[in-house]
Design an enzyme around this catalytic site. Structure first.
Site, PDB file in Angstrom:
ATOM      1  CG  ASP A 196      -2.233   0.839   0.861  1.00  0.00           C
ATOM      2  OD1 ASP A 196      -2.168   1.675  -0.072  1.00  0.00           O
ATOM      3  OD2 ASP A 196      -3.261   0.687   1.537  1.00  0.00           O
ATOM      4  CD1 TRP A 197       1.079   6.965   0.091  1.00  0.00           C
ATOM      5  CD2 TRP A 197       0.180   6.767  -1.963  1.00  0.00           C
ATOM      6  NE1 TRP A 197       1.319   8.127  -0.582  1.00  0.00           N
ATOM      7  CE2 TRP A 197       0.768   8.038  -1.849  1.00  0.00           C
ATOM      8  CE3 TRP A 197      -0.438   6.422  -3.166  1.00  0.00           C
ATOM      9  CZ2 TRP A 197       0.751   8.965  -2.885  1.00  0.00           C
ATOM     10  CZ3 TRP A 197      -0.461   7.351  -4.192  1.00  0.00           C
ATOM     11  CH2 TRP A 197       0.133   8.603  -4.055  1.00  0.00           C
TER      12      TRP A 197
END
Ligand code: NOJ
Length: 750
Positions: free
Chosen positions: A282-283
């Site tokens: 994820d980011w």
């Protein structure tokens, strides 16, 4: 007999051919992947493992330079087909090895045509709707060059304080698994090279929905059994449905961040489940492992993530800045990098990007928000609406009503009804409830006051005007709820009451003596107990998307019979969370004979636990509305539950049938639900677990008999991390219209 043997032989030969041709095509694919990989330098390999956001590359030339150098393998958030083509041209024609980019985007509940939020879609209990809406989203998104969506989110979520509850399919593993698989099929179709498909991404692996107190990004502490039995099954179903990518979660699980979790990412996902797509972080979740206190620095976080099984890093650059040096220093094996790149290249081949990375720049004009997409969005919204209350058959309203007062901040807001994650939606397409009610009744019959500027507005200045409108009308429909931005990522709430002065507005409107119908648009279950006494009817419409207006109007006026059922329990207050139907019994289960409400406790009563059970003094022990609940304009009766046998072996199955009759005066859908309870287990088992559901249409007066097959394997559970068992013993089952009711029978596994 002979004929049967031929047929069986025929089938066997056919399946042998399919298997061997499947194997051939797999080995062709693998050799293509390997031949590209063999040409890449270490830096180019690491480049494939990098995904950056076009948001941060305002300098188009700089971005092209990165692509030309082979420094990035994926881009997220580029949705201009011309820009996509320009970048693909650089990747294919100007970079050394011509590897195309994979373009990702959060296409969560539609691209241009916005469907109800996933939690709303779940309320329809209709996999076909989820599959079709995902297919529309893929068609629209790929027409601008997006080849990969970060969806579906299949995190089981039992705490509506968590804002991301909006993005998933609710609290139940089976419902989430079924709808997640449907979304994947809708996005990916049968052939990812088609111009109306895109790669799906099962996220967030894993257990993100169990963040403590519903605070986003928070800690997760879960037993192995809960993880295996509740949170992982939707992800297994996603692999089985063919999802070609996975995304890791932001949270830690029992002390290990999901992004560095080799047990989950490699042992379970790859080795046990046979996943052969790629996993994206994820980011910034790779370097965030430093913040978690799990990695000493970014280089260390890169080692942990890559070795755990994160193939591509989203947005941050721990891989880009460190992996090459780490390989040179022999702190990480190049084979780890090779495997990651293989996984990424494989998906790029599957998407057909090596053959044609470009998009027809005129295509989007022809496929966006088509009539059929809008009709589907309306149908999805209609089926997602849950009627929670309908005192004295207040609804449906008659279209010959003389005057309706439409009140509230959500009645005519083209943006707020769309919900979270609607980057590519278009408010010009939105049809609001006010518009649709006027269309249905004629302008002169509809009075409108917004009363509050938005859902959090605390003022009461316009209440007098709204009340006088209500007085002059025959019914009041008040549109309240939550603005889009109050749910979704990073938007958890501790208090999940209606925000602002909306509850007060409802109360004031009720004081006019007119029937008040509340239509609630929100991204989560709100605790609406405080408006219950002041409403005659309540429709829960979630954030219904582009076509929410006509869908709600149709339900209000009986053109459509509401059929949605709750995919998540509705708590009485934030303090009751988490509350879910598949709870454990405990040693002192609560019921109404032993609940002592707070006001019944005598002042200065001496301390005693006698007679007390696992309830809250103030909110009791039941949710406001249970999982699976939803009303209709008709009524359904269940009868004749029968089992093919009351016993099955540990490999066996039984069939059960039940008759459902529409006992009312109008046709409607019923969502029949099958629950079981394992009475005694080697570990305690939930009081009920959903094992099947069927949505059927019944005309007024019509009866249908439906069947469910229940296999012993459906009753299997993990008693520890690695031991899955089907335990002989007594079971109970229920078939009915929600999780608290139903015809019941016993059976056993022997
Ligand atoms: C963070 C979110 O957690 C994830 O769901 C999303 O897909 C990525 N950002 C990309 O926007």
């Amino acid at each position: 007999m002979k004929k049967l043997a031929y047929i069986l032989l025929g089938i066997a030969i056919l399946s042998a051919c399919t298997t061997s041709s499947h194997r051939d095509s797999n080995s062709v694919l693998e050799s293509k992947v390997d031949s590209v990989l063999a040409k890449l330098t270490l830096d180019e390999k690491i480049g494939q493992m990098m995904q950056i956001s076009s948001y941060y590359s305002s300098d188009a030339e700089k971005l092209k330079e990165l692509v030309r150098k082979g420094a990035i393998g994926s881009l997220l958030n580029e949705v201009d087909p011309k820009a996509v083509n320009d970048l693909q041209r650089v990747a294919v024609e100007e970079s050394t090895h011509g590897i195309p980019l994979i373009i990702g985007r959060d296409v969560i509940h539609g691209f241009r045509t916005i469907f109800p939020i996933p939690l709303g879609q779940a309320a329809a209990w209709n996999p076909e709707i989820v599959e079709k809406s995902s297919h529309v989203a893929a068609t629209e998104a790929r027409s601008v060059g997006v080849t990969w969506t970060f969806s579906p989110m299949i995190d089981v979520a039992r705490d509506p304080r968590w804002g991301r509850v909006a993005e998933g399919y609710g609290e139940d593993p089976l419902l989430t698994s079924t709808l997640g698989a449907a979304a994947i099929k809708g996005y990916q179709g049968n052939n990812l090279t088609n111009s109306n498909t895109m790669a799906a991404c099962a996220k967030h692996f894993a257990a993100y929905g169990a963040v403590e107190a519903g605070r986003d990004y928070n800690t997760v502490i879960l037993s192995d059994q809960e993880l295996r039995n509740v949170y992982l099954p939707p992800f297994k179903a996603a692999v089985d449905a063919g999802a070609v990518t996975f995304m890791s979660a932001f949270n830690e699980i029992n002390g290990v961040p999901a992004t560095g979790n080799k047990l989950l990412l490699t042992n379970v996902l790859r080795n046990q489940w046979g996943f052969n797509g790629f996993v994206v972080s994820d980011w910034s979740s790779v370097p965030e492992m430093v913040r978690h206190g799990f990695a000493t620095d970014e280089a260390h976080s890169a080692i942990i993530a890559a070795e755990a099984g994160i193939d591509m890093e989203m947005s941050s650059d721990a891989y880009a800045l460190n992996l090459a040096q780490l390989v040179k220093e022999k702190k990480i094996s190049e084979e780890v990098i090779n495997n990651a790149v293989r996984n990424i290249l494989r998906v790029k081949f599957q998407l057909g990007l090596f053959d044609n990375p470009y998009v027809d720049e005129t295509l989007s004009q022809r496929v966006m928000a088509t009539d059929s997409a809008m009709a589907l969005a309306q149908k999805a919204a209609e089926e997602s609406i849950v009627m929670l209350k309908n005192e004295n058959n207040t609804l449906p309203l008659s279209t010959s009503i003389k005057r309706v007062a439409v009140i509230g901040p959500m009645a005519n807001d083209r943006y707020e009804q769309l919900g979270t994650w609607i980057f590519d939606g278009d408010t010009n397409l939105t049809i609001t409830p006010l518009h649709s009610i006027k269309k249905l009744l004629g302008n002169n019959k509809v009075l409108f006051s917004k009363a509050l500027t938005h859902s959090r507005d605390n003022s009461t200045n316009s209440f007098a005007q709204a009340k006088s409108m209500a007085k002059s009308a025959d019914a009041v429909v008040v549109f309240i709820g939550e603005e889009s931005i109050l749910s979704g990522e990073a938007h958890g709430r501790a208090n999940i009451d209606l925000p602002g002065s909306q509850a007060q507005l409802v109360k004031e409107l009720a004081s006019t003596g007119k029937p008040v119908i509340a239509v609630i648009m929100a991204g989560r279950p709100l605790s609406i107990g405080n408006i219950m006494p002041y409403t005659s009817a309540i429709l829960y419409a979630w954030h219904p998307g582009t076509m929410g207006g006509p869908a709600i109007a149709n339900v209000l006026f009986g053109v459509t019979n509401p059929s949605g059922k709750l995919p998540i329990s509705f708590p009485r207050s934030g303090g009751q969370c988490p509350i879910y139907y598949a709870k454990k019994n405990s040693g002192r289960p609560a019921d109404y004979t032993n609940w002592v409400p707070i006001d019944k406790i005598p002042v200065r009563a001496p301390q005693t636990s006698l007679g007390n059970t696992n309830h809250h003094l103030d909110d009791g022990f039941e949710p406001l509305f249970p999982f699976g609940f939803g009303l209709s304009y008709t009524t359904f009766e269940y009868s004749d539950l029968s089992l093919s046998s009351e016993k099955m072996g540990t490999n066996g199955a039984i069939t059960l049938s039940v008759t459902i009759t529409n006992t009312g005066k109008t046709g409607g859908y019923e969502i029949a639900q099958l629950y079981t309870h394992d009475v005694v287990g080697s570990i305690t088992r939930p009081v009920k677990e959903l094992k099947g559901f069927a949505k059927i249409w019944l005309d007024a007066g019509e009866s249908k008999s439906i069947e469910f097959t229940l296999s012993a394997s459906d009753l299997a559970f993990y008693k520890s991390w690695s031991e899955q068992v089907v335990e002989p013993g007594q079971f109970r089952l229920w078939v009915g219209g929600n999780s608290t009711t139903g015809l019941t029978q016993q059976f056993s596994i022997e």
